[in-house]
Design a protein around this motif. Structure first.
Motif, PDB file in Angstrom:
ATOM      1  N   HIS A  55       0.775  -1.163   0.205  1.00 13.19           N
ATOM      2  CA  HIS A  55      -0.023   0.047   0.024  1.00 13.19           C
ATOM      3  C   HIS A  55       0.915   1.218  -0.103  1.00 13.19           C
ATOM      4  O   HIS A  55       2.102   1.179   0.548  1.00 13.19           O
ATOM      5  N   ARG A  56       0.200   2.193  -0.508  1.00 11.74           N
ATOM      6  CA  ARG A  56       0.933   3.654  -0.141  1.00 11.74           C
ATOM      7  C   ARG A  56      -0.133   4.556   0.485  1.00 11.74           C
ATOM      8  O   ARG A  56      -0.981   4.339   0.661  1.00 11.74           O
ATOM      9  N   ASP A  57       0.645   5.748   0.855  1.00 10.08           N
ATOM     10  CA  ASP A  57      -0.057   6.660   1.639  1.00 10.08           C
ATOM     11  C   ASP A  57      -0.602   7.523   0.642  1.00 10.08           C
ATOM     12  O   ASP A  57      -0.926   7.390  -0.617  1.00 10.08           O
TER      13      ASP A  57
ATOM     14  N   ASN B  24       3.101   7.768  -1.942  1.00  8.65           N
ATOM     15  CA  ASN B  24       4.570   7.509  -1.386  1.00  8.65           C
ATOM     16  C   ASN B  24       4.393   6.039  -0.801  1.00  8.65           C
ATOM     17  O   ASN B  24       3.486   5.693  -0.196  1.00  8.65           O
ATOM     18  N   PRO B  25       5.340   5.065  -0.980  1.00 12.37           N
ATOM     19  CA  PRO B  25       5.476   3.761  -0.427  1.00 12.37           C
ATOM     20  C   PRO B  25       5.318   4.086   1.175  1.00 12.37           C
ATOM     21  O   PRO B  25       5.755   4.646   1.753  1.00 12.37           O
TER      22      PRO B  25
END
Length: 250
Positions: free
Chosen positions: A54-56, A60-61
């Motif tokens: 997932h990413r934010d 971003n990772p």
């Protein structure tokens, strides 16, 4: 469930919070976990799996550390579960932010020179000549203008040097480690300080706090967050990347 304003990690004793995390991890396919409220190795590994896939909210990772801080929590439970802190604590801070926002778009002339009409005014407010780094001078100037507008004394340390500001300030300090563990300690109008190496640093003013992020107004920067950029910009920074801390003036 709302974010409990601390990092949840292995050994956490809040059974209800850990159960909620385990249930959500199962729902996202990162289990199977027994929903029993014990944050052990299996839950840590499930959190890491979730973070790796997932990413934010800014693309971003996620950091793969097996801990559920505010950024991981927001993706796991939804952004609405993490508080947005956007109201300045008093009229003085509100005025300082108003002044800072009014300067967005000011640019060096020529770019890369640390010069220009307004840049030189910022520098002069702390007794520095054109050509010097000016992020700390910009912060001081904003609070000085706010003080003049409200007919009061400027409480900020008068310096154009970030680390001198941190080391000599009378303000209330929140060290970086405390802010990471409790984002509720941060407020609009606080000043962040980053140590960029040795005695060098970068600084700016928090406009609002969004979970694990601060949205800022900064001088001597650029949209990528440079510590020696060409103008006044809004930026978004991870709280975890502010390595020195935060200052609160009243």
């Amino acid at each position: 469930m709302d974010y409990p304003n601390r990092i949840i990690k292995a050994g956490d004793e809040d059974v209800d919070v850990v159960k909620a995390i385990q249930q959500k991890l199962n729902e996202t396919g990162c289990g199977p976990l027994e929903v029993i409220g014990i944050f052990g190795p299996k839950t840590t590994n499930a959190v890491k799996l979730f973070q790796s896939t997932h990413r934010d909210q800014y693309g971003n990772p996620l950091e793969i550390d097996g801990k559920v801080g505010s950024i991981t929590w927001a993706i796991l439970f939804g952004a609405q579960s993490v508080p947005l802190i956007a109201t300045p604590p008093n009229a003085f801070i509100s005025e300082a932010l108003k002044v800072a926002v009014s300067q967005i778009g000011v640019m060096e002339d020529p770019p890369g020179s640390n010069c220009g009409q307004m840049v030189e005014e910022y520098l002069a407010s702390v007794g520095l000549d054109p050509g010097n780094y000016w992020c700390a001078a910009f912060v001081y100037w904003c609070f000085q203008k706010a003080s003049e507008n409200l007919g009061r004394t400027n409480p900020l340390t008068k310096t154009g040097h970030c680390m001198t500001h941190w080391n000599t300030t009378p303000a209330t300090k929140t060290p970086a480690s405390e802010a990471i563990n409790n984002t509720n300690l941060l407020k609009p109008g606080q000043i962040f300080i980053i140590n960029t190496g040795g005695t060098n640093g970068h600084t700016g003013i928090i406009e609002h706090v969004e979970g694990g992020f601060i949205h800022t107004v900064e001088g001597n920067t650029n949209p990528e967050g440079s510590s020696n950029g060409i103008g006044v910009f809004r930026n978004t920074r991870k709280i975890a990347k502010i390595n020195r801390g935060f200052l609160e003036y009243a």
